[in-house]
Enzyme design. Structure first.
Site, PDB file in Angstrom:
ATOM      1  N   SER A  92      51.439  67.761  14.911  1.00 35.35           N
ATOM      2  CA  SER A  92      50.540  68.736  14.219  1.00 35.35           C
ATOM      3  C   SER A  92      49.256  68.821  15.219  1.00 35.35           C
ATOM      4  CB  SER A  92      50.091  68.832  12.803  1.00 35.35           C
ATOM      5  OG  SER A  92      49.844  67.520  12.495  1.00 35.35           O
TER       6      SER A  92
ATOM      7  N   THR B  78      53.260  61.837   7.010  1.00 29.27           N
ATOM      8  CA  THR B  78      52.130  62.576   7.607  1.00 29.27           C
ATOM      9  C   THR B  78      50.795  62.398   7.065  1.00 29.27           C
ATOM     10  OG1 THR B  78      53.620  64.525   8.351  1.00 29.27           O
ATOM     11  CG2 THR B  78      51.114  65.055   8.196  1.00 29.27           C
TER      12      THR B  78
ATOM     13  N   ASP C 126      37.553  71.905  13.252  1.00 29.74           N
ATOM     14  CA  ASP C 126      36.694  70.614  12.803  1.00 29.74           C
ATOM     15  C   ASP C 126      36.879  69.597  13.912  1.00 29.74           C
ATOM     16  OD1 ASP C 126      39.268  70.089  12.005  1.00 29.74           O
ATOM     17  OD2 ASP C 126      38.432  68.245  10.733  1.00 29.74           O
TER      18      ASP C 126
ATOM     19  N   SER D 141      39.645  72.336   8.263  1.00 29.13           N
ATOM     20  CA  SER D 141      40.299  71.986   9.552  1.00 29.13           C
ATOM     21  C   SER D 141      40.802  73.074  10.470  1.00 29.13           C
ATOM     22  CB  SER D 141      41.578  71.091   9.035  1.00 29.13           C
ATOM     23  OG  SER D 141      42.167  70.593  10.247  1.00 29.13           O
ATOM     24  N   HIS D 142      41.949  73.469  10.478  1.00 31.01           N
ATOM     25  CA  HIS D 142      42.449  74.534  11.333  1.00 31.01           C
ATOM     26  C   HIS D 142      42.609  75.864  10.594  1.00 31.01           C
ATOM     27  CE1 HIS D 142      45.849  72.424   9.656  1.00 31.01           C
ATOM     28  NE2 HIS D 142      46.637  73.406   9.888  1.00 31.01           N
TER      29      HIS D 142
ATOM     30  N   ASP E 251      40.462  72.387  17.459  1.00 32.16           N
ATOM     31  CA  ASP E 251      40.235  73.048  16.251  1.00 32.16           C
ATOM     32  C   ASP E 251      39.130  73.360  15.579  1.00 32.16           C
ATOM     33  OD1 ASP E 251      40.496  70.706  15.391  1.00 32.16           O
ATOM     34  OD2 ASP E 251      41.524  71.045  13.562  1.00 32.16           O
TER      35      ASP E 251
ATOM     36  N   ASP F 110      39.165  67.734  15.357  1.00 31.57           N
ATOM     37  CA  ASP F 110      39.896  66.411  15.409  1.00 31.57           C
ATOM     38  C   ASP F 110      41.443  66.918  16.086  1.00 31.57           C
ATOM     39  OD1 ASP F 110      41.058  67.807  13.401  1.00 31.57           O
ATOM     40  OD2 ASP F 110      41.484  66.369  11.873  1.00 31.57           O
ATOM     41  N   ARG F 111      41.761  67.933  16.228  1.00 31.06           N
ATOM     42  CA  ARG F 111      43.048  68.237  16.990  1.00 31.06           C
ATOM     43  C   ARG F 111      42.708  68.676  18.501  1.00 31.06           C
ATOM     44  NH1 ARG F 111      47.204  70.205  12.666  1.00 31.06           N
ATOM     45  NH2 ARG F 111      46.195  69.506  10.599  1.00 31.06           N
TER      46      ARG F 111
ATOM     47  N   LYS G 257      41.827  61.299  13.664  1.00 29.57           N
ATOM     48  CA  LYS G 257      42.346  61.753  15.052  1.00 29.57           C
ATOM     49  C   LYS G 257      41.268  62.362  15.710  1.00 29.57           C
ATOM     50  CE  LYS G 257      44.401  65.755  12.467  1.00 29.57           C
ATOM     51  NZ  LYS G 257      44.924  65.062  11.123  1.00 29.57           N
TER      52      LYS G 257
END
Length: 629
Positions: A442, A413, A346, A160-161, A344, A348-349, A453
């Site tokens: 987040s 979460t 991947d 991820s991030h 980010d 998704d953010r 997301k």
């Protein structure tokens, strides 16, 4: 070669006799380059998946013998055992593989292919260049057909991030046939398998796949059978973009907003996977100049940066938008774009910015929910019905939900909790909460169009809202700041901040949390902050899922004040190394004369209370966060 002796454990097997028979039969058929080889292995420590899969240092995946092989095998066994009535060696359904492009991504893809074929999977889809954003994976699982060939699940290679590179982090997660992250029942089974595994199967001689070229190759896997394996490299962006085109009105965004001479925008992919998606949407679909795409080439180390879209790490974008890393306005030489956003590693953010203005993720969620009807996906399905937020996310969306009559949920979460709510009717036969919007503080926001997301969805939602207010080109541009302030005036403002203390000693951080946990019962009614605040309730958040009845305990320590303010503490379970202590402060303000204070000023006293409550200086040696959002 026969695997009639194929056992996945010494005294107990992680593969049932039924599954062993299936795998043994496949092994007998395979020959030549597709011969199946059993390889002895042993359990490895630390392979318990967190809320977003397994994340470790890249070198641990690379240098620990059978690290990836053990986890992939344990996962596939868990998936096949979970639905033992389905023979995955004879369904024709696909396994999807892709990642965010970080270091070790391509090598891992080829390893997974060799294991998947050895375990009888006959159709494998791979994102072009090995790239697939996490939301795109969910979209492909749910949308790509024909149905009998659709993906039964996916391996997503991402941390991820977290930073990427040989000295940074790598990760792997499994998404199920609904497009969402593996539920806890499945991740528990995966972990149990990793603790018993004694062998894995692999086809070591499969020809290398050129993942830079779209197309399918079908192989005959045995000389005496017509059994085939199809490995297909698919377009990474097409299906996700097609889905988003149905969710939003691209024509209205172009005509009512992007065509205005007083509007400009920039999107920062932070050298993560979203570069190709940004080009496909903003340049190819919405016909903007390619200059709107910042840091659009995916890189194995994210260009040496930290692909986490927040004020601290998205430095280039934040400066371009006229802000510093604390969200304060700075002097700029040229014109500042009207709108800025970032994704980010991947994809998704998301982070949303206006000209010299930062939108908190909690406010963003609330504002999108309040304006859902400007988005066709909601307006054409009878309007938004349900909203959900993670517990640490501010209560801004709660105010919208209560006024508009939406079903409202506060969850732990983790996106899987939102997925259950989305699938309440379809999967569980319960109440239908869709159309549905959900989000986390987040920087994660999304809806039920997929089961992850979706950073690009959030950006398009904001462009839709801006287009709604700016159709009349004779009027002055209604800005991001205008929209946010109007929302505060209508609903009040939830001043909110999160402090991240990264790289803390895990044992010390856990000791700190336990110290707070043991003292919760004595905190009710206690005055803190020099008497300014009085604690109304103190607990360790527990969630009972209204859909499947499961319970999640110890999800965060909460101190709720009598004036509605909150202080929350959590340990992050997704970091690759060390522990991250997250400290959240929230204070509601309804006074219209106090809506535009600096967050640091509005929360100054509450921050002091939070630091006193947790005693982080005593346990972890610091009161200075590494990231403030």
């Amino acid at each position: 070669s026969s695997t009639s002796t194929f056992k996945m454990g010494n005294t107990s097997s992680i593969a049932s006799e039924t599954l062993q028979e299936r795998l043994g039969a496949i092994a007998k058929i395979h020959s030549g380059k597709f011969r199946v080889t059993p390889v002895a292995t042993k359990p490895l420590v630390g392979q318990k998946p967190g809320t977003s899969g397994l994340r470790k240092k890249t070198k641990e995946f690379m240098n620990t013998k059978n690290y990836l092989e053990n986890f992939v095998t344990s996962t596939l066994i868990a998936v096949m055992e979970d639905d033992i009535k389905t023979d995955y060696t004879n369904t024709g359904k696909a396994l999807l593989i892709g990642g965010d492009g970080r270091f070790y991504n391509k090598q891992a893809i080829h390893t997974i292919i060799k294991i998947a074929v050895a375990m009888g999977i006959t159709r494998i889809w791979i994102g072009k260049d090995g790239l697939l954003s996490t939301p795109a994976v969910s979209a492909i699982i749910r949308e790509r057909g024909p149905q009998w060939q659709s993906a039964f699940g996916a391996f997503i290679l991402t941390a991820s991030h977290n930073p990427g590179g040989i000295d940074e982090d790598f990760g792997i997660k499994y998404n199920t046939g609904n497009g969402g992250p593996a539920p806890e029942k499945l991740t528990n089974a995966i972990y149990e398998n990793t603790q018993k595994i004694a062998n894995y199967l692999i086809c070591p001689d499969i020809p290398a796949i050129d993942i830079s070229k779209i197309g399918a190759t079908t192989y005959s896997v045995g000389s005496t059978t017509d059994r085939t394996v199809t490995i297909e490299v698919i377009d990474s962006t097409q299906l996700h973009v097609n889905l988003l085109r149905t969710v939003f009105d691209f024509v209205a965004i172009k005509n009512d907003l992007l065509s205005r001479p007083d509007f400009s925008m920039v999107y920062d992919s932070m050298h993560g996977v979203n570069g190709p998606y940004a080009k496909a949407i903003f340049v190819d679909e919405l016909e903007l100049d390619k200059s709107v795409c910042m840091n659009g080439v995916p890189k194995e180390d994210f260009g040496g940066g930290h692909a986490d879209p927040n004020l601290t790490y998205a430095k280039e974008l934040v400066a371009c938008m006229g802000l510093d890393q604390k969200g304060n306005v700075i002097e700029t030489k040229g014109d500042v774009p009207s709108f800025g956003a970032a994704g980010d590693g991947d994809g998704d953010r998301n982070m949303i910015l206006g000209s010299k203005f930062f939108v908190t993720p909690s406010d963003s969620l609330a504002i999108i929910a309040a304006h859902a009807n400007v988005i066709p996906f909601f307006s054409e399905q009878g309007g938004l019905k349900g909203v959900a937020r993670s517990m640490p996310t501010s209560g801004a969306v709660d105010l919208v939900a209560k006024r508009k009559g939406f079903d409202l949920f506060e969850t732990p979460t983790g996106w899987k909790y939102f997925g259950n709510l989305m699938d309440s009717k379809e999967v569980f036969g319960g109440k239908d909460y869709t159309p549905f919007i959900c989000g986390e503080e987040s920087f994660g926001t999304g809806s039920n169009h997929i089961r992850e997301k979706d950073g690009m969805w959030a950006v398009l939602a904001w462009l839709s809202i801006l287009a709604h207010y700016n159709a009349d080109k004779k009027k002055a541009l209604v800005t991001v700041k205008d929209i946010v302030i109007a929302h505060w005036k209508e609903y009040g403002r939830n001043y909110y901040s999160r402090y991240d203390f990264e790289g803390m000693d895990k044992a010390k951080a856990q000791e700190m949390m336990e110290n707070m946990r043991t003292g919760l019962d004595s905190m009710k009614g206690k005055a803190v902050g020099g008497g300014k605040y009085k604690i109304k309730e103190a607990d360790d958040f527990m969630y009972k899922d209204p859909v499947d009845g499961s319970e999640a305990k110890k999800q965060g320590i909460r101190y709720m004040m009598e004036d509605g303010s909150r202080v929350i503490f959590r340990l992050s379970g997704t970091a690759g190394s060390g522990a991250t202590v997250r400290m959240y402060m929230e204070q509601y303000q309804a006074d219209k004369t106090k809506l535009e204070m600096k967050v640091a000023d509005a929360l100054e006293d509450l921050v002091k209370v939070a630091l006193e409550l947790c005693e982080i200086k005593k346990f972890c040696g610091t009161e200075t966060p590494t990231v403030i959002t």
